[in-house]
Design a protein around this motif. Structure first.
Motif, PDB file in Angstrom:
ATOM      1  N   GLY A  91     122.323  40.578  74.638  1.00  0.00           N
ATOM      2  CA  GLY A  91     121.400  41.562  75.197  1.00  0.00           C
ATOM      3  C   GLY A  91     120.122  40.895  75.642  1.00  0.00           C
ATOM      4  O   GLY A  91     119.858  39.728  75.339  1.00  0.00           O
ATOM      5  N   PHE A  92     119.311  41.643  76.375  1.00  0.00           N
ATOM      6  CA  PHE A  92     118.067  41.123  76.940  1.00  0.00           C
ATOM      7  C   PHE A  92     117.028  42.233  76.885  1.00  0.00           C
ATOM      8  O   PHE A  92     117.287  43.354  77.351  1.00  0.00           O
ATOM      9  CB  PHE A  92     118.314  40.667  78.374  1.00  0.00           C
ATOM     10  N   VAL A  93     115.878  41.948  76.292  1.00  0.00           N
ATOM     11  CA  VAL A  93     114.819  42.934  76.134  1.00  0.00           C
ATOM     12  C   VAL A  93     113.573  42.417  76.852  1.00  0.00           C
ATOM     13  O   VAL A  93     113.077  41.331  76.536  1.00  0.00           O
ATOM     14  CB  VAL A  93     114.487  43.187  74.645  1.00  0.00           C
ATOM     15  N   ARG A  94     113.075  43.185  77.805  1.00  0.00           N
ATOM     16  CA  ARG A  94     111.876  42.815  78.560  1.00  0.00           C
ATOM     17  C   ARG A  94     110.713  43.678  78.092  1.00  0.00           C
ATOM     18  O   ARG A  94     110.810  44.903  78.119  1.00  0.00           O
ATOM     19  CB  ARG A  94     112.102  42.991  80.057  1.00  0.00           C
ATOM     20  N   ILE A  95     109.629  43.022  77.690  1.00  0.00           N
ATOM     21  CA  ILE A  95     108.494  43.724  77.103  1.00  0.00           C
ATOM     22  C   ILE A  95     107.204  43.281  77.795  1.00  0.00           C
ATOM     23  O   ILE A  95     107.029  42.101  78.102  1.00  0.00           O
ATOM     24  CB  ILE A  95     108.358  43.420  75.596  1.00  0.00           C
ATOM     25  N   ALA A  96     106.319  44.234  78.045  1.00  0.00           N
ATOM     26  CA  ALA A  96     104.944  43.927  78.455  1.00  0.00           C
ATOM     27  C   ALA A  96     104.025  44.485  77.368  1.00  0.00           C
ATOM     28  O   ALA A  96     104.266  45.582  76.845  1.00  0.00           O
ATOM     29  CB  ALA A  96     104.611  44.557  79.804  1.00  0.00           C
ATOM     30  N   CYS A  97     102.989  43.738  77.024  1.00  0.00           N
ATOM     31  CA  CYS A  97     102.078  44.206  75.983  1.00  0.00           C
ATOM     32  C   CYS A  97     100.673  43.701  76.254  1.00  0.00           C
ATOM     33  O   CYS A  97     100.469  42.762  77.029  1.00  0.00           O
ATOM     34  CB  CYS A  97     102.552  43.744  74.594  1.00  0.00           C
ATOM     35  N   THR A  98      99.705  44.310  75.603  1.00  0.00           N
ATOM     36  CA  THR A  98      98.345  43.811  75.649  1.00  0.00           C
ATOM     37  C   THR A  98      98.186  42.692  74.620  1.00  0.00           C
ATOM     38  O   THR A  98      99.005  42.539  73.712  1.00  0.00           O
ATOM     39  CB  THR A  98      97.343  44.939  75.371  1.00  0.00           C
ATOM     40  N   GLU A  99      97.117  41.897  74.772  1.00  0.00           N
ATOM     41  CA  GLU A  99      96.992  40.677  73.973  1.00  0.00           C
ATOM     42  C   GLU A  99      96.947  40.947  72.476  1.00  0.00           C
ATOM     43  O   GLU A  99      97.467  40.155  71.684  1.00  0.00           O
ATOM     44  CB  GLU A  99      95.736  39.900  74.389  1.00  0.00           C
ATOM     45  N   GLY A 100      96.344  42.061  72.075  1.00  0.00           N
ATOM     46  CA  GLY A 100      96.228  42.345  70.655  1.00  0.00           C
ATOM     47  C   GLY A 100      97.558  42.388  69.935  1.00  0.00           C
ATOM     48  O   GLY A 100      97.641  42.047  68.745  1.00  0.00           O
ATOM     49  N   VAL A 126     102.144  39.314  78.822  1.00  0.00           N
ATOM     50  CA  VAL A 126     100.886  39.797  78.257  1.00  0.00           C
ATOM     51  C   VAL A 126      99.979  40.213  79.411  1.00  0.00           C
ATOM     52  O   VAL A 126      99.635  39.399  80.265  1.00  0.00           O
ATOM     53  CB  VAL A 126     100.213  38.709  77.402  1.00  0.00           C
ATOM     54  N   GLU A 127      99.616  41.493  79.436  1.00  0.00           N
ATOM     55  CA  GLU A 127      98.885  42.060  80.564  1.00  0.00           C
ATOM     56  C   GLU A 127      97.794  43.010  80.081  1.00  0.00           C
ATOM     57  O   GLU A 127      97.735  43.367  78.898  1.00  0.00           O
ATOM     58  CB  GLU A 127      99.851  42.829  81.481  1.00  0.00           C
ATOM     59  N   ALA A 128      96.955  43.445  81.017  1.00  0.00           N
ATOM     60  CA  ALA A 128      95.956  44.474  80.729  1.00  0.00           C
ATOM     61  C   ALA A 128      96.659  45.820  80.506  1.00  0.00           C
ATOM     62  O   ALA A 128      97.781  46.022  80.986  1.00  0.00           O
ATOM     63  CB  ALA A 128      94.975  44.583  81.891  1.00  0.00           C
ATOM     64  N   PRO A 129      96.026  46.760  79.778  1.00  0.00           N
ATOM     65  CA  PRO A 129      96.691  48.037  79.482  1.00  0.00           C
ATOM     66  C   PRO A 129      97.222  48.765  80.705  1.00  0.00           C
ATOM     67  O   PRO A 129      98.362  49.248  80.699  1.00  0.00           O
ATOM     68  CB  PRO A 129      95.584  48.842  78.789  1.00  0.00           C
ATOM     69  N   ALA A 130      96.428  48.852  81.781  1.00  0.00           N
ATOM     70  CA  ALA A 130      96.888  49.562  82.970  1.00  0.00           C
ATOM     71  C   ALA A 130      98.087  48.871  83.603  1.00  0.00           C
ATOM     72  O   ALA A 130      99.002  49.532  84.126  1.00  0.00           O
ATOM     73  CB  ALA A 130      95.752  49.674  83.990  1.00  0.00           C
ATOM     74  N   THR A 131      98.125  47.546  83.548  1.00  0.00           N
ATOM     75  CA  THR A 131      99.246  46.800  84.114  1.00  0.00           C
ATOM     76  C   THR A 131     100.493  47.007  83.279  1.00  0.00           C
ATOM     77  O   THR A 131     101.602  47.115  83.827  1.00  0.00           O
ATOM     78  CB  THR A 131      98.904  45.299  84.207  1.00  0.00           C
ATOM     79  N   VAL A 132     100.350  47.058  81.957  1.00  0.00           N
ATOM     80  CA  VAL A 132     101.499  47.329  81.091  1.00  0.00           C
ATOM     81  C   VAL A 132     102.149  48.652  81.487  1.00  0.00           C
ATOM     82  O   VAL A 132     103.367  48.736  81.689  1.00  0.00           O
ATOM     83  CB  VAL A 132     101.074  47.362  79.607  1.00  0.00           C
ATOM     84  N   THR A 133     101.338  49.691  81.623  1.00  0.00           N
ATOM     85  CA  THR A 133     101.875  51.010  81.979  1.00  0.00           C
ATOM     86  C   THR A 133     102.493  50.998  83.371  1.00  0.00           C
ATOM     87  O   THR A 133     103.536  51.619  83.599  1.00  0.00           O
ATOM     88  CB  THR A 133     100.766  52.068  81.890  1.00  0.00           C
ATOM     89  N   ARG A 134     101.882  50.277  84.303  1.00  0.00           N
ATOM     90  CA  ARG A 134     102.443  50.205  85.661  1.00  0.00           C
ATOM     91  C   ARG A 134     103.806  49.511  85.658  1.00  0.00           C
ATOM     92  O   ARG A 134     104.742  49.964  86.328  1.00  0.00           O
ATOM     93  CB  ARG A 134     101.484  49.465  86.590  1.00  0.00           C
ATOM     94  N   LEU A 135     103.937  48.427  84.909  1.00  0.00           N
ATOM     95  CA  LEU A 135     105.218  47.713  84.845  1.00  0.00           C
ATOM     96  C   LEU A 135     106.306  48.601  84.246  1.00  0.00           C
ATOM     97  O   LEU A 135     107.461  48.553  84.667  1.00  0.00           O
ATOM     98  CB  LEU A 135     105.063  46.430  84.029  1.00  0.00           C
ATOM     99  N   VAL A 136     105.931  49.405  83.248  1.00  0.00           N
ATOM    100  CA  VAL A 136     106.888  50.363  82.673  1.00  0.00           C
ATOM    101  C   VAL A 136     107.281  51.401  83.716  1.00  0.00           C
ATOM    102  O   VAL A 136     108.463  51.706  83.912  1.00  0.00           O
ATOM    103  CB  VAL A 136     106.282  51.047  81.425  1.00  0.00           C
TER     104      VAL A 136
END
Length: 303
Positions: A91-100, A126-136
């Motif tokens: 399997g493969f899991v793609r995740i975006a998150c903020t630095e914290g 690792v991205e800014a919060p708005a970018t995380v939501t956009r990628l989702v």
């Protein structure tokens, strides 16, 4: 249209450059350029406008991008369902998150999951919060893990589903031998007597902290301001300084006694939302669904 050409097209649309798409995909720029040219010939239209800031999708390109994302998601879904016949062997899991989350909690959750399911691979951005939501929202990642101030922004809420939500308070982080390290609680006014390290004002943490200081009429001047939490730790370890952050960002150093955390109190609430996000209409792969269980357990244990 082949999925390869659509994948190359989306990479150029996302990065704004054939060269950057080449680096991201690890594919020769000439191959990507050729696939774009083939698509334009097949569709008899121009897919990109060349501008000083890079390649921008034309109206026809934007339409193709929506189709390409849906097509590739469908292809991924079929592959996922086939792989799920084998359980969690692959399997493969793609995740975006903020630095914290990337500093400690999320890598530890991935490591714990990998020990049980070594065939699962992960990709973490690792991205800014708005970018995380956009990628989702755009389907570029399976999961987004982010600090937030309330619900997803207008527009994103229609396509983003929150799988897990909680709140986390701020703490003052210090070296273990700091004079304040044994205190049960600190007030904002206590911070003025010590050098302070903070993240930049465009972060959710700093916005909440600054609003709380303003409410109490406090003018806080940090000695160190950085756009990365990781840059604050050497300052704290090597001085009598304090840094303000979530304890979730330093769970391992706290557990090992390398740092100390003191709860902060203020007139205003010093907390932020934690959200685990996914695309609303997306059926998550089996590996993602299983990992969400590990992740939410780790988040709950760290609060």
């Amino acid at each position: 249209m082949q999925t390869t050409s659509l994948r190359y097209f989306l990479a150029v649309a996302r990065t704004g450059s054939i060269a950057r798409a080449s680096e991201q995909l690890n594919v020769a720029a000439s191959a990507i350029s050729r696939q774009i040219a083939n698509l334009e010939a097949e569709l008899d239209c121009v897919l990109f406008e060349r501008r000083p800031r890079g390649m921008v999708a034309s109206p026809a390109g934007e339409l193709l991008a929506r189709h390409a994302r849906a097509t590739l998601r469908g292809a991924e879904q079929v592959a996922t369902e086939i792989h799920e016949l084998r359980g969690l062997a692959r399997g493969f899991v793609r995740i975006a998150c903020t630095e914290g989350f990337a500093l400690d909690l999320l890598p530890n959750a991935i490591a714990a999951f990998h020990r049980v399911h070594p065939g699962i691979r992960f990709e973490l951005a690792v991205e800014a919060p708005a970018t995380v939501t956009r990628l989702v929202a755009e389907g570029e990642v399976d999961l987004g893990v982010t600090f937030a101030l309330g619900r997803p922004p207008a527009g994103a809420e229609a396509v983003v589903r929150v799988l897990y939500e909680s709140v986390v308070a701020m703490v003052a982080v210090s070296a273990p031998d700091h004079p304040l390290a044994g205190r049960e609680v600190l007030f904002l006014s206590d911070l003025a007597s010590y050098p302070l390290a903070l993240v930049t004002s465009d972060t959710t943490l700093r916005r909440v902290f600054d609003a709380a200081c303003h409410e109490e009429g406090l003018a806080v001047e940090p000695v160190l301001t950085a756009n990365r939490l990781a840059a604050l730790f050497p300052f704290v370890r090597g001085s009598r300084g304090l840094a303000v952050m979530s304890a979730l960002s330093v769970t391992t150093p706290l557990r090992h006694g390398e740092l100390a955390a003191i709860p902060l109190r203020a007139r205003m609430r010093l907390d932020r939302d934690i959200q685990v996000q996914t695309m609303r209409e997306r059926r998550l792969p089996h590996a993602c669904r299983a990992f969400v269980g590990y992740l939410t357990s780790a988040l709950s244990a760290g609060l």
